[in-house]
Design a protein around this motif. Structure first.
Motif, short mmCIF file in Angstrom:
data_model
loop_
_atom_site.label_atom_id
_atom_site.label_comp_id
_atom_site.label_asym_id
_atom_site.label_seq_id
_atom_site.Cartn_x
_atom_site.Cartn_y
_atom_site.Cartn_z
N PHE A 36 0.83 -1.21 0.00
CA PHE A 36 0.00 0.00 0.00
C PHE A 36 0.86 1.26 0.00
O PHE A 36 2.05 1.23 0.32
N LEU A 37 0.23 2.36 -0.36
CA LEU A 37 0.79 3.70 -0.18
C LEU A 37 -0.32 4.58 0.39
O LEU A 37 -1.47 4.49 -0.04
N HIS A 119 3.33 7.10 3.55
CA HIS A 119 3.35 5.92 4.40
C HIS A 119 3.21 4.70 3.50
O HIS A 119 2.39 4.67 2.59
N GLY A 120 4.03 3.68 3.76
CA GLY A 120 3.96 2.46 2.97
C GLY A 120 5.11 2.30 2.02
O GLY A 120 5.11 1.39 1.21
N ASN A 121 6.11 3.16 2.10
CA ASN A 121 7.25 3.06 1.18
C ASN A 121 8.29 2.04 1.66
O ASN A 121 9.21 1.71 0.93
N ASP A 157 -5.46 -1.61 5.36
CA ASP A 157 -4.38 -2.59 5.48
C ASP A 157 -3.88 -2.55 6.92
O ASP A 157 -4.36 -1.76 7.73
N VAL A 158 -2.92 -3.42 7.21
CA VAL A 158 -2.40 -3.51 8.57
C VAL A 158 -0.88 -3.60 8.51
O VAL A 158 -0.33 -4.28 7.65
N ASP A 159 -0.23 -2.91 9.43
CA ASP A 159 1.22 -2.94 9.58
C ASP A 159 1.57 -3.67 10.86
O ASP A 159 1.01 -3.37 11.93
N LEU A 172 -3.22 0.24 11.97
CA LEU A 172 -4.22 0.16 10.92
C LEU A 172 -4.02 1.27 9.91
O LEU A 172 -3.64 2.40 10.27
N ARG A 173 -4.31 0.97 8.65
CA ARG A 173 -4.13 1.93 7.56
C ARG A 173 -5.42 2.10 6.77
O ARG A 173 -6.33 1.28 6.86
#
Length: 215
Positions: A36-37, A119-121, A157-159, A172-173
């Motif tokens: 994700f981004l 975020h997500g890079n 999505d989830v980190d 959480l995203r």
């Protein structure tokens, strides 16, 4: 013409602060190691390493709070006081135009000097790592196979952020990050799965509540 579907998030997550759009095409650039981004401010849409002209235009719509790109979906989150009746037509038009024109949703910048603005890079936090303990590997596999698909289905999505002192740290995203009711629902569901599949003995502190969602 490319097709485009949209729908509100599941009612179990309370008021619809986010809309998930399903363009008939891949969203993320080839070679991106993250699933994700996430763009949380207009400036982030123009900065390296992954600027997005579409996200920049979406932030020009009054009331847009964030733009989230999944592998094949786009989630738009609005401000609490904004009305979808005013926002949705323009957002729908911008995404449809980008999809039908074949525009590249995300560009890749070679600027290595500026800090990452999106975020997500970073590499996928759920990816296999040979340095992980057996418990951490089990937690990641559970998140990847059972938790992530459900969260992506709702536009997020989830980190995985770590396993410390018997607690699993997650972030959480997308659509899931701003809704208090979704946080409670997901937290309870994920905790139940962790306790069932990984086992309560692995959670040394407060075993009945082994999960912390980082804000």
């Amino acid at each position: 013409m490319a097709s485009l579907l949209y729908f509100r998030n599941s009612p179990r997550y309370g008021p619809a602060s986010a809309l998930k759009f399903l363009p008939d095409r891949q969203i993320l650039p080839q070679g991106l190691s993250s699933p994700f981004l996430e763009y949380l401010a207009p400036r982030s849409t123009l900065a390296p390493p992954y600027p997005s002209p579409l996200a920049a235009r979406l932030f020009n719509v009054d009331g847009i709070r964030s733009v989230f790109y999944g592998p094949d979906f786009i989630t738009i989150t609005k401000a609490a006081d904004a009305n979808w009746a005013h926002i949705k037509p323009e957002v729908f038009s911008l995404i449809t135009e980008a999809v039908n024109s074949g525009e590249q949703m995300v560009s890749t910048s070679n600027d290595k000097t500026s800090p990452a603005a999106q975020h997500g890079n970073a590499p996928d936090s759920l990816a296999y790592d040979e340095r992980d303990s057996e418990v951490v590997a089990m937690i990641k596999e559970l998140l990847e196979t059972r938790i992530r698909p459900a969260i992506q289905d709702d536009g997020g999505d989830v980190d995985y952020c770590g396993f410390e002192n018997g607690k699993v740290l997650l972030k959480l995203r997308g659509a899931c990050r701003t809704c208090d009711s979704s946080t409670v629902t997901l937290k309870n569901g994920i905790e139940s799965m962790l306790m069932h599949y990984v086992g309560p003995k692995q959670f040394q502190t407060r075993p009945s509540n082994p999960l912390t969602l980082k804000l």
